[in-house]
Design a protein around this motif. Structure first.
Motif, PDB file in Angstrom:
ATOM      1  N   SER A  32      -5.683   2.506  -8.446  1.00  0.00           N
ATOM      2  CA  SER A  32      -7.138   2.539  -8.313  1.00  0.00           C
ATOM      3  C   SER A  32      -7.550   3.464  -7.171  1.00  0.00           C
ATOM      4  N   ASP A  39      -3.533  -1.209 -11.487  1.00  0.00           N
ATOM      5  CA  ASP A  39      -4.507  -2.251 -11.788  1.00  0.00           C
ATOM      6  C   ASP A  39      -4.529  -2.473 -13.295  1.00  0.00           C
ATOM      7  N   ARG A  42      -7.933  -1.901 -15.046  1.00  0.00           N
ATOM      8  CA  ARG A  42      -8.243  -0.491 -15.324  1.00  0.00           C
ATOM      9  C   ARG A  42      -7.439   0.006 -16.525  1.00  0.00           C
ATOM     10  N   GLN A 340     -15.805  -2.899  -6.801  1.00  0.00           N
ATOM     11  CA  GLN A 340     -15.365  -3.973  -7.672  1.00  0.00           C
ATOM     12  C   GLN A 340     -16.299  -5.171  -7.519  1.00  0.00           C
TER      13      GLN A 340
END
Length: 357
Positions: A32, A39, A42, A340
């Protein structure tokens, strides 16, 4: 006549079918930009929206998607290529390397212990076995098809997210590769090696595979950036036959060049003649050049057939491997600035297991 590179992976298909998506795919798999951690949210955000990845992810989450070493795994060229004989006849081929050592993979019951034991075991195993004289080998085979045969398929044969069924296009063994020596200098013989699918020889040409067409440019461009303009003059990349042209200079140019002429054609008596054997065979255009999706996407059928071909244990392992990674996904959104906004969770997610070689 030059170096020929079969550049592929240890699965028969790929995640995406269009090279324009490759930077996005790589970004989703890499850490990320906010947390610098790989992640799962993602990764699966991208993969779930690019449904063409379904077939590849089915292969990847089988136990064979996590081999324990480099000796006991197969390899595929993934893309179709054109073979052209001296009479100009064209057939299409796909390559496969089959391990002569059998296979050794992890499964959901042994995965954690295998990675905790030694994260470099695959590399250590290769050095250990080769140095003991246990030279691993792979048989090379090809599937062959004419254009007329490919036209009868109900999917796009140049879609690299698809296999060519062996029931229609059987494997033909054509050779064998044996690894009988490890590098004397890892940097010079491995780090500086520059493989690229654009390294072709007369009689072997690219197919219309869209991902391959992008790789023809991207790999050589990457090697120039990584190693310098004259990377093909390094000993590990230099062909064993002489390269005759008038190109010279550039960073780290090691060829001895003499005389006034550094261009082609020129009026010198020793000018290098152009050799038509290195020209691609003609391809008759069959329609307008335009940007549009392939004619048939069919993103799920081959993945379903693969799943139904598995035994119960392999099906259970596939599901367990998927659940392991998917259970790390947390609900939430990312605003346009990349912050986030996690719902109902604190802290960072566990790093995913890195799958495949």
């Amino acid at each position: 006549q030059g170096n020929y590179d079969i550049v592929g992976i240890n699965q028969p298909v790929f995640f995406i079918r269009d090279a324009i998506k490759f930077p996005d795919f790589v970004h989703a798999m890499k850490p990320s930009p906010v947390t610098n951690r790989q992640d799962q949210t993602r990764q699966w955000d991208f993969l779930s929206l690019e449904k063409e990845s379904t077939n590849m992810m089915t292969y990847m989450y089988l136990d064979s998607g996590t081999p324990l070493n480099y000796r006991q795994m197969d390899g595929w060229g993934v893309h179709a290529f054109r073979w052209v004989n001296a009479q100009g006849k064209v057939i299409y081929v796909k390559y496969k390397w089959t391990s002569m050592q059998g296979y050794l993979n992890t499964n959901p019951r042994t995965l954690a212990a295998a990675f905790l034991k030694d994260p470099q075991e695959a590399t250590d195993d290769l050095y250990r076995e080769v140095n003991k004289g246990n030279f691993p080998s792979w048989e090379l085979s090809v599937q062959m098809a004419t254009q007329e045969q490919l036209d009868k398929l109900d999917f796009d044969p140049f879609d690299d997210t698809k296999i060519w069924p062996e029931s229609i296009f059987p494997q033909h063994k054509i050779g064998k590769m044996t690894l009988n020596k490890m590098p004397d200098n890892y940097f010079q013989e491995t780090e500086e090696s520059a493989f690229a699918p654009g390294n072709l020889v007369p009689g072997i040409e690219p197919s219309p595979d869209r991902m391959l067409q992008g790789r023809l440019f991207a790999y050589l461009d990457t090697q120039r950036y990584r190693l310098g303009a004259d990377f093909q003059q390094l000993p590990i990349n230099r062909p064993i036959v002489p390269v005759s042209n008038y190109n010279q200079d550039g960073r780290m140019d090691s060829r001895e060049s003499h005389g006034e002429y550094n261009y082609q054609p020129n009026s010198a008596q020793t000018t290098i003649a152009e050799n038509p054997v290195y020209d691609y065979s003609p391809i008759a255009p069959s329609g307008p050049s335009e940007q549009k999706p392939i004619r048939t996407t069919d993103d799920f059928r081959q993945a379903g057939a693969l799943y139904r071909s598995l035994g119960k244990q392999d099906r259970d392992d596939l599901i367990a491997n998927l659940v392991h990674d998917l259970s790390q996904i947390e609900p939430g959104d990312r605003d346009p600035l990349g912050r986030q906004l996690l719902q109902g969770g604190q802290g960072l997610r566990n790093p995913p297991v890195r799958r495949s070689a």
